[in-house]
Design an enzyme around this catalytic site. Structure first.
Site, PDB file in Angstrom:
ATOM      1  N   SER A  84      -1.713 -11.029   9.424  1.00 50.26           N
ATOM      2  CA  SER A  84      -1.831 -11.001  10.884  1.00 50.26           C
ATOM      3  C   SER A  84      -0.482 -11.034  11.597  1.00 50.26           C
ATOM      4  O   SER A  84      -0.353 -10.533  12.710  1.00 50.26           O
ATOM      5  CB  SER A  84      -2.693 -12.173  11.361  1.00 50.26           C
ATOM      6  OG  SER A  84      -2.185 -13.401  10.855  1.00 50.26           O
ATOM      7  N   GLY A 112      -5.803 -11.912   8.317  1.00 49.89           N
ATOM      8  CA  GLY A 112      -6.568 -12.664   7.324  1.00 49.89           C
ATOM      9  C   GLY A 112      -6.253 -12.309   5.885  1.00 49.89           C
ATOM     10  O   GLY A 112      -6.817 -12.888   4.958  1.00 49.89           O
ATOM     11  N   ASN A 131      -1.527 -16.869   4.214  1.00 51.43           N
ATOM     12  CA  ASN A 131      -2.944 -17.240   4.232  1.00 51.43           C
ATOM     13  C   ASN A 131      -3.358 -17.934   2.943  1.00 51.43           C
ATOM     14  O   ASN A 131      -4.234 -18.803   2.958  1.00 51.43           O
ATOM     15  CB  ASN A 131      -3.824 -16.008   4.491  1.00 51.43           C
ATOM     16  CG  ASN A 131      -3.712 -15.540   5.932  1.00 51.43           C
ATOM     17  OD1 ASN A 131      -3.718 -16.344   6.858  1.00 51.43           O
ATOM     18  ND2 ASN A 131      -3.579 -14.242   6.132  1.00 51.43           N
ATOM     19  N   ASP A 189      -3.035 -20.392  19.752  1.00 52.93           N
ATOM     20  CA  ASP A 189      -3.420 -20.967  18.452  1.00 52.93           C
ATOM     21  C   ASP A 189      -2.270 -21.727  17.788  1.00 52.93           C
ATOM     22  O   ASP A 189      -2.464 -22.438  16.802  1.00 52.93           O
ATOM     23  CB  ASP A 189      -3.977 -19.899  17.505  1.00 52.93           C
ATOM     24  CG  ASP A 189      -2.966 -18.818  17.123  1.00 52.93           C
ATOM     25  OD1 ASP A 189      -1.754 -18.982  17.398  1.00 52.93           O
ATOM     26  OD2 ASP A 189      -3.381 -17.798  16.538  1.00 52.93           O
ATOM     27  N   HIS A 196       0.412 -17.866  15.663  1.00 51.95           N
ATOM     28  CA  HIS A 196       0.856 -16.471  15.769  1.00 51.95           C
ATOM     29  C   HIS A 196       1.834 -16.286  16.924  1.00 51.95           C
ATOM     30  O   HIS A 196       1.550 -16.725  18.037  1.00 51.95           O
ATOM     31  CB  HIS A 196      -0.351 -15.550  15.951  1.00 51.95           C
ATOM     32  CG  HIS A 196      -1.269 -15.541  14.772  1.00 51.95           C
ATOM     33  ND1 HIS A 196      -2.422 -16.290  14.726  1.00 51.95           N
ATOM     34  CD2 HIS A 196      -1.171 -14.894  13.592  1.00 51.95           C
ATOM     35  CE1 HIS A 196      -3.017 -16.094  13.555  1.00 51.95           C
ATOM     36  NE2 HIS A 196      -2.285 -15.251  12.851  1.00 51.95           N
TER      37      HIS A 196
END
Length: 197
Positions: free
Chosen positions: A25, A62, A90, A173, A176
Site C-alpha cells: 500500500s 495489503g 504487512n 490511520d 500511510h
C-alpha cells in the site's frame, strides 16, 4: 538520404530505463491518487531532469511477501532495468514468521535476476511498531540490510525516514503517508535510485 538515416541513428535518444516499484500500500499510495504516490513523483522528477525513464507502479494494498512472490511472474512479462522492492511490512504487522518473509523476498529477487541477470535491485528497509516485542522488531529490521548485502543490492535503510510517526505527514490511520509524506518518501528513494541511472 543515407546520411540522414545514419545521423538519425546516432542521434536517437537512448531507450527509456524501466523502473519497477514492487510493493504494498505504501507504493500503491493508499488513500491518494496514483499521481500523488511516490513512484509518480519520482517519474516526474527524473523526467524533468532529462532522464529517459518509465516508471511502473506495481504496488498492491495489503500485499505480503508471499502475495508478492505469487504474482511476480505476471509482472515480469515486461523488461525491467531497476526494481525498488518494497515488501515485508504487512508480514511484520501480522507477526508472520520472519524466516518465511526472508525466504519469500529472496525468492522474489532470485526470480527477478533469472529473468534479467543485469537488473539492478534496491531493497527498501522497513520497521515494525515496538508492540511486536523487541526480539521480533530487531530481527525484522535486519532482514532488509541482510538481503541487500547477500544480493549485492542497494539499500534504502528506512523508506519512511522522517515520515513515520509524524501525524502531519500521515493519513488519519497513522500508518500511510499523506501527500506531503510521499514527497519525503520520494526523496528518500531518489537518494539511492539516482546513482543507479
Amino acid at each position: 538520404m543515407l546520411i540522414i538515416l545514419v545521423m538519425a541513428f546516432f542521434t536517437a535518444p537512448p531507450p527509456a530505463k524501466v523502473i519497477l516499484f514492487y510493493g504494498d500500500s505504501l507504493t500503491a499510495g493508499n488513500g491518494l491518487s496514483v499521481e500523488e504516490a511516490f513512484p509518480a513523483l519520482i517519474q516526474k522528477k527524473l523526467t524533468a531532469d532529462g532522464k529517459a525513464v518509465k516508471v511502473i507502479n506495481a504496488g498492491l494494498s495489503g500485499e505480503t511477501s508471499a502475495g508478492g512472490l505469487a504474482r511476480l511472474d505476471w509482472v515480469l512479462r515486461q523488461p525491467i532495468d531497476i526494481v525498488v522492492l518494497e515488501l515485508g511490512a504487512n508480514d511484520g504487522l501480522r507477526g508472520l514468521p520472519l524466516d518465511q518473509t526472508e525466504k519469500n523476498l529472496q525468492a522474489i529477487i532470485d526470480k527477478m535476476k533469472a529473468k534479467n541477470p543485469a537488473v539492478k535491485i534496491i531493497v527498501a528497509g522497513m520497521m515494525v511498531p515496538p508492540n511486536m516485542g523487541p526480539d521480533y522488531t530487531t530481527k525484522f529490521q535486519k532482514i532488509f540490510p541482510d538481503l541487500a548485502r547477500k544480493n549485492k543490492a542497494a539499500l534504502i535503510p528506512f523508506i519512511l525516514q522522517d515520515v513515520a510517526g509524524n501525524e502531519k505527514l500521515n493519513n488519519s490511520d497513522g500508518i500511510h503517508p499523506n501527500v506531503e509524506g510521499h514527497k519525503i518518501v520520494a526523496k528518500n528513494v531518489l537518494k539511492i535510485l539516482e546513482p543507479l541511472l
